[in-house]
Each structure stands twice: as structure tokens, then as C-alpha cells.
Design a protein around this motif. Sequence first.
Motif, short mmCIF file in Angstrom:
data_model
loop_
_atom_site.label_atom_id
_atom_site.label_comp_id
_atom_site.label_asym_id
_atom_site.label_seq_id
_atom_site.Cartn_x
_atom_site.Cartn_y
_atom_site.Cartn_z
N LEU A 138 0.89 -1.15 0.00
CA LEU A 138 0.00 0.00 0.00
C LEU A 138 0.93 1.21 0.00
O LEU A 138 1.54 1.54 1.03
CB LEU A 138 -0.91 0.02 1.22
N LEU A 139 1.08 1.84 -1.15
CA LEU A 139 2.03 2.94 -1.32
C LEU A 139 1.29 4.25 -1.52
O LEU A 139 0.25 4.29 -2.18
CB LEU A 139 2.96 2.65 -2.49
N PHE A 140 1.85 5.34 -0.97
CA PHE A 140 1.09 6.59 -0.91
C PHE A 140 1.99 7.82 -0.97
O PHE A 140 1.76 8.83 -0.30
CB PHE A 140 0.25 6.62 0.37
N GLU A 141 3.03 7.75 -1.79
CA GLU A 141 3.96 8.87 -1.89
C GLU A 141 3.25 10.19 -2.18
O GLU A 141 3.58 11.22 -1.59
CB GLU A 141 4.97 8.58 -3.01
N ALA A 142 2.27 10.18 -3.08
CA ALA A 142 1.64 11.42 -3.52
C ALA A 142 0.68 12.01 -2.50
O ALA A 142 0.18 13.12 -2.70
CB ALA A 142 0.89 11.18 -4.83
N ALA A 143 0.41 11.30 -1.40
CA ALA A 143 -0.56 11.80 -0.43
C ALA A 143 -0.02 12.94 0.42
O ALA A 143 -0.80 13.68 1.03
CB ALA A 143 -1.01 10.64 0.49
N VAL A 144 1.29 13.11 0.48
CA VAL A 144 1.87 14.09 1.39
C VAL A 144 2.30 15.36 0.69
O VAL A 144 1.95 16.46 1.11
CB VAL A 144 3.05 13.48 2.17
N ALA A 145 3.08 15.26 -0.37
CA ALA A 145 3.59 16.48 -1.01
C ALA A 145 3.68 16.31 -2.52
O ALA A 145 4.60 16.80 -3.16
CB ALA A 145 4.95 16.85 -0.44
N ALA A 146 2.72 15.60 -3.10
CA ALA A 146 2.61 15.42 -4.55
C ALA A 146 3.93 15.00 -5.16
O ALA A 146 4.39 13.89 -4.92
CB ALA A 146 2.06 16.69 -5.20
N GLY A 147 4.57 15.89 -5.93
CA GLY A 147 5.76 15.51 -6.67
C GLY A 147 7.03 15.40 -5.86
O GLY A 147 8.06 14.98 -6.38
N ILE A 148 7.01 15.79 -4.57
CA ILE A 148 8.22 15.69 -3.75
C ILE A 148 8.32 14.27 -3.20
O ILE A 148 7.43 13.82 -2.48
CB ILE A 148 8.18 16.69 -2.57
N PRO A 149 9.37 13.53 -3.50
CA PRO A 149 9.48 12.14 -3.02
C PRO A 149 9.92 12.09 -1.56
O PRO A 149 11.08 11.80 -1.23
CB PRO A 149 10.55 11.55 -3.95
N PHE A 150 8.98 12.38 -0.66
CA PHE A 150 9.33 12.49 0.76
C PHE A 150 8.96 11.26 1.58
O PHE A 150 9.68 10.87 2.49
CB PHE A 150 8.66 13.74 1.35
#
Length: 444
Positions: A138-150
Motif C-alpha cells: 500500500l504505497l502513498f507517496e503522492a498523499a503528502v507532497a505530490a511531486g516531492i518524493p518524501f
Amino acid sequence: MSNVLDHPAVDRPKVVRIGVLGCGNVGAALIDIVRNRADVVEQRTGIRLEVTRVAVRNISAPRDVEVGEDVLTRDAMGVVTDPDIDLVVESIGGIEPARELILAALAHGKPVVTANKELLANVGAELYAAADEAGRDLLFEAAVAAGIPFVRVLRESLYGEPITRILGIINGTTNYILTKMTDAVDAGGDADYSAALKDAQSLGFAERDPTADVEGYDAGAKAAIIATVAFGKKVVAGDVYHQGISNVTASEIAIARRLGYVVKLLGIVERDPSSDEISVRVHPTMVPDQHPLATVRDSFNAIFVEGDYVDSALFYGRGAGGAPTASAVFGDVIDAAINLRAGTHGSVGALGKATIKPIDETSAEYLLGLDVADQPGVLHAVTGVFAEHGVSIRVAEQEGNGPDARLVFITHVARESDVQATVRELNGLEAVLAVGGLIRVIGN
């Protein structure tokens, strides 16, 4: 998570068939990216990505990407349970039916990629546990800062780092508005909040109803997710203190500028190493001019991490928009496809119970402006109230005379409850005509 490059080949299907739920800005942009980059991904990973089903509410509605009628469907549940779908991307937003659909996808052995911050900030722990039980991502990179890979940085590079504080400009709408107001003050004009908001709406940076952005709820959901991943504790949206920017005045921005600060809406996540308490809050903050976050303008986002070993690190980029968000989703899709082929999955780990520090127990420096009667003894009476509550003054200035007299204070670090008690008593002083907004200050 897995490395995209040079992943060992295993005996699993080469084609990963993707079902996309929703075809709005993000869903449409993702479909376009998959088509444009499928050959490159296949060359580098040996996996062919194909979008084979797209669930929408209205099949005949116009959309930003061409999708064949044989791919479109109104049956979202049918997509997540279809044995011919290998991986699901959820981009419909909200809590239900997104929660139900993600749980169903995981139960049917499909990894899920989502950008749904509202969902994860409220029921994320349930979904993370379901993903671990299913042995799927369950991956959710875009849920926090869109294009920033945080998120990937938190889950991998900083996984063992004793993080003490994270400061984030994590809402592009409010950063755009405050940038325009600051520019107006710097140019000698009037920083009008309503005009800046209207400008943001005309450019598509703000919704017709901007409440979630300008009152801090969007940033609060992101802060809850950051705290959960950074500290391995279950933090939900209801744990976050919110104060928006709708009451920030031109006068407060001008005072901040004169004293060497910029006003930003920050999401702040802190861990008290002595008690392991976690503070999660969103509010307007005075940031020193020399701090890296002070230079983040317009709709850009940035996240500043402080830790025992890493010292400090800054992550900067587009925090909103269909293409930047879809870019982060696409990165997760590749990761999930590689893990699916390898028979493995990533995990946020077991989440402990969070002890949330109430806002009253936090400490900061504070800016406070008072409209006062220009008469003898006013300054003595006002500073006496500060002293009575144990709030030490670092900066004190008077602006104007007569009916326009105004006192401006910046405190030393003080406890929130003591500052609030000071404000309540100041409101009762006859010589105090009005108490302005309270803006917290971060150090260098």
C-alpha cells in the motif's frame, strides 16, 4: 521497497495490468504517463505496465486523456476484484467508498497505490495492517507532497534516524496566498487576503470552497501521515491542532517583514525525546528570513527535517497539480509492480500508540500586536500582565501615536497555556482596545 534498476528477473508475469479508480486530474495524468513511459520502464525493469480498466462515474463525460470504451467501467468494485487486474490505483478521494475498495483489492491480492490523504489520515492504520496481512504494497507517496518524493525518504533513507522535528510548507494554496500578500507589503502596498485568495482561485490553485486549504485541514491530514511514518505511531487527523490563514492581516505580515521574518503556514511535527510525546500542529508561523523555508514561494512546497544524526535536510518541489501528483503515483506503481513480480512488499511497520502533546503544553516564541490607548502607564500595565504569567518579552515596539497607537511584542520561548492566559487578561484591560492575532515564531 525495491530499487527500480537492475532488479533480478523472476518467474512471474511480465505484464502488470493496472486498474485505475477515477479519471480526474490525477487519474488522467497517470494514464498518460504510463503510456508515454511504458517502454522505458520495460527496458529498465523487464515489466510492461498497462492500464486495462478505468472506473469512472460517468462514461460519457469529457476527460483529459483518451480512454477506450472497452476500458471504461462504472463498476469500481468489479475492477478491484477482477482476476485480470494485477495492481490498483485509487484516485477517487474521500473515505468511502475508497476504504472499502482498497480493502477489497488487498484481500484479492492486489497491491494498491493511492494519493488519498484524507483516507490515510483517518483510517490509515487499518489499511496498513490489511496490506501487511495480505502481503501486498500500500504505497502513498503522492498523499503528502505530490511531486516531492518524501514518504519514500521517511520509509527508507531516514527509517533509523531519530527525527526530532519536521517543518513543512505542505499546502500550495496557502503558500501562494501568503506569497502574494508578502509581495504586496514589500512593494509598499496593501496585503489584501481576499484579493490574493481570488487570484489563487482564478489560477486553479484554490477550490471554489477553499476552507480545507485556508483553514489548515489539508495540511493537517498530511501532517498526521508524516507523523505516523516518521515516528511509527498511529496519528490521525483528529490529533492535529489547526489554525488557518484567513485571519492573517497585512499589519502582521508587515511587522514580520520589518523584524526579519516571513509568515508561512507550516505543518509542524515534533517528538519530545524525554517523554516520547508527539506534537502535531498546523498554524501561521513567522520564519526567519535566513531559514530555507522562507524562500519557498507561490504554490511550491518544501519539507525541512531535523534529526540527531542527519542534522537537517530540505526537500522542495511541486506540492500539487495533476502531473506532479501523478508522477509520484507512477513511481509507486513501478515500485509496487517490481515488488509484486518479486513476491515481496514494503511496510510502514507495526504502529504503536501515540501520546499526543496538547497544544497548551507546547512551547514557542510568539508575536502579539495590541491596539492601545495612547496614555501614561499603558506599557507598564501591559508588560505587567506578561510578567504575571511568566511570559518573557524579547522584542517590544510601539507603532504610531494617539488613536493609532499599537504595541508589538515578540516573546522568548513560552508555554502556550501561559501565553493564552496572558492574551485573555490583556483583553480585559481598559487601555487595550484590541488584541491582534497570535503568530508563533520558529528559531533559525
